[in-house]
Design an enzyme around this catalytic site. Structure first.
Site, PDB file in Angstrom:
ATOM      1  CG  ASP A 181      25.228  72.930  51.047  1.00  0.00           C
ATOM      2  OD1 ASP A 181      26.024  73.564  50.260  1.00  0.00           O
ATOM      3  OD2 ASP A 181      24.126  72.259  50.504  1.00  0.00           O
ATOM      4  CB  ALA A 241      23.266  60.640  51.094  1.00  0.00           C
ATOM      5  NE  ARG A 242      23.536  57.174  44.898  1.00  0.00           N
ATOM      6  CZ  ARG A 242      22.209  57.302  45.041  1.00  0.00           C
ATOM      7  NH1 ARG A 242      21.505  57.159  46.423  1.00  0.00           N
ATOM      8  NH2 ARG A 242      21.564  57.339  43.988  1.00  0.00           N
ATOM      9  CG  ASP A 265      18.784  53.175  52.917  1.00  0.00           C
ATOM     10  OD1 ASP A 265      18.465  52.149  52.924  1.00  0.00           O
ATOM     11  OD2 ASP A 265      18.470  53.970  51.766  1.00  0.00           O
ATOM     12  CD  GLU A 270      23.789  50.015  47.672  1.00  0.00           C
ATOM     13  OE1 GLU A 270      22.677  50.120  46.916  1.00  0.00           O
ATOM     14  OE2 GLU A 270      23.924  50.831  48.575  1.00  0.00           O
ATOM     15  CG  HIS A 289      20.109  51.780  48.186  1.00  0.00           C
ATOM     16  ND1 HIS A 289      21.189  52.086  47.200  1.00  0.00           N
ATOM     17  CD2 HIS A 289      19.402  52.973  47.975  1.00  0.00           C
ATOM     18  CE1 HIS A 289      21.212  53.288  46.838  1.00  0.00           C
ATOM     19  NE2 HIS A 289      20.066  53.874  47.047  1.00  0.00           N
TER      20      HIS A 289
END
Length: 331
Positions: A181, A241-242, A265, A270, A289
């Site tokens: 990060d 996350a995405r 997820d 979607e 999700h």
């Protein structure tokens, strides 16, 4: 408090029931008049309700706060989003007019981190592969070696709110954790009990890679074919996350080869189409999700929103205020 507030709550009836418990509604009503808008995306209804309003509570599907809408907000001082991401409705006009902004995304951090931990343990113990084999009629199947968490290096991409909650869990359970990060400082890394590293090193050396980075231009497909190829045979990718972060076509190619496992997820499309090739792979664990969708998470969103409004009304600092600068670093 010298003066009662006028609060507009723009949320569907189903959302209000899910997020705002009766005792939380009572707290809002104690602050002043609460005006309810059943369609959060109806800009005309919002414009009509804004004159004389002090606080606007937004929710999923909120109407964009354009200049045309905000021109009617003659008393508005606070926008309290009762969910997480605000990027779909907050415009530059909000900050240009000096309006304060807060959101309840912290409520989602713990449940999503819990699912990420569950995914991690499944990947290490190959639960998804055994489950698939047993549903197909087998007792055991040929799977890569199983590993324990305390014997594994876990790589975390993004020390976000959720990333930090996940880090705390896996560190407490005895895993070695490395983090990529660019905003994580050495002092903060030491405080969390992790080691900072670059992305390539993290990918090469981690048994499980958990994604918790925000959705930003620079994070689009940060995990692509080159990055996936760096991961060792038998490693796993966890994404709560995405899907923005991953080149899903490149991931599918790796998963089809059986070299890597994954727990997902989030997806580019979607709901995930019924004929998606991800559905038929024995080395993939899927969720629709729903990582944050606990009863407790939703009610905490309402509690955080109300806490923030009470803080604002009494002149105390907001706990989860979003500035324009901070918003550029958030997903």
């Amino acid at each position: 408090m010298a003066e009662k507030l006028r609060i507009v709550l723009a949320a569907t009836p189903a959302y209000r029931e899910m997020v705002f418990a009766p005792e939380v509604v009572a707290r809002l009503e104690a602050l002043g008049e609460v005006v309810v808008l059943d369609d959060p995306g109806d800009a005309d209804a919002l414009r009509a309700a804004l004159p004389g309003t002090d606080v606007l509570i937004t929710s999923w599907g909120a109407a964009p706060l354009t200049a045309d809408v905000l021109d009617r907000a003659d008393r508005l001082t606070l926008i309290a989003h009762s969910a997480s991401s605000v990027k779909h409705f907050v415009t530059d006009e909000v900050f240009r007019r000096g309006l304060r902004l807060t959101q309840a995304g912290q409520a989602m951090a713990l449940p999503v981190a819990e699912v990420s931990l569950a995914f991690t343990l499944s990947m290490l113990h190959r639960i998804q592969r055994f489950d698939h084999a047993m549903h197909a009629g087998a007792w055991r199947d040929d799977v890569p070696p199983q590993h324990g968490l305390t014997a594994s290096r876990i790589g975390v991409v993004g020390a976000s709110r959720t990333g930090v909650e996940y880090i705390r869990m896996v560190v407490a359970l005895g895993a070695e954790v490395v983090v990529y990060d660019p905003y994580l400082t050495d002092d903060r890394a030491r405080e969390l009990g992790v080691r900072r590293t670059d992305l390539d090193d993290l990918l090469r050396t981690s048994r499980v890679v958990a994604l918790h980075a925000p959705t930003l231009p620079e994070t689009h497909h940060m995990i692509g074919a080159r990055e996936l190829a760096l991961m060792p045979d038998g490693a796993a990718l966890v994404n709560t996350a995405r899907s923005w972060l991953v080149d899903m076509s490149a991931l599918l190619n790796e998963l089809r080869s059986g070299r890597l496992d994954a727990a997902l997820d989030v997806f580019d499309e979607e709901p995930l189409p019924a004929d998606s090739p991800f559905r038929g792979l024995p080395n993939v664990l899927l969720m629709p999700h729903q990582a944050a969708a606990t009863v407790e998470c939703y009610f905490e969103m309402g509690e955080i929103t109300t806490d923030e409004i009470e803080r604002h009304a009494s002149g105390r600092p907001l706990q989860y205020e979003l500035t324009e600068a901070a918003l550029t670093r958030m997903g």
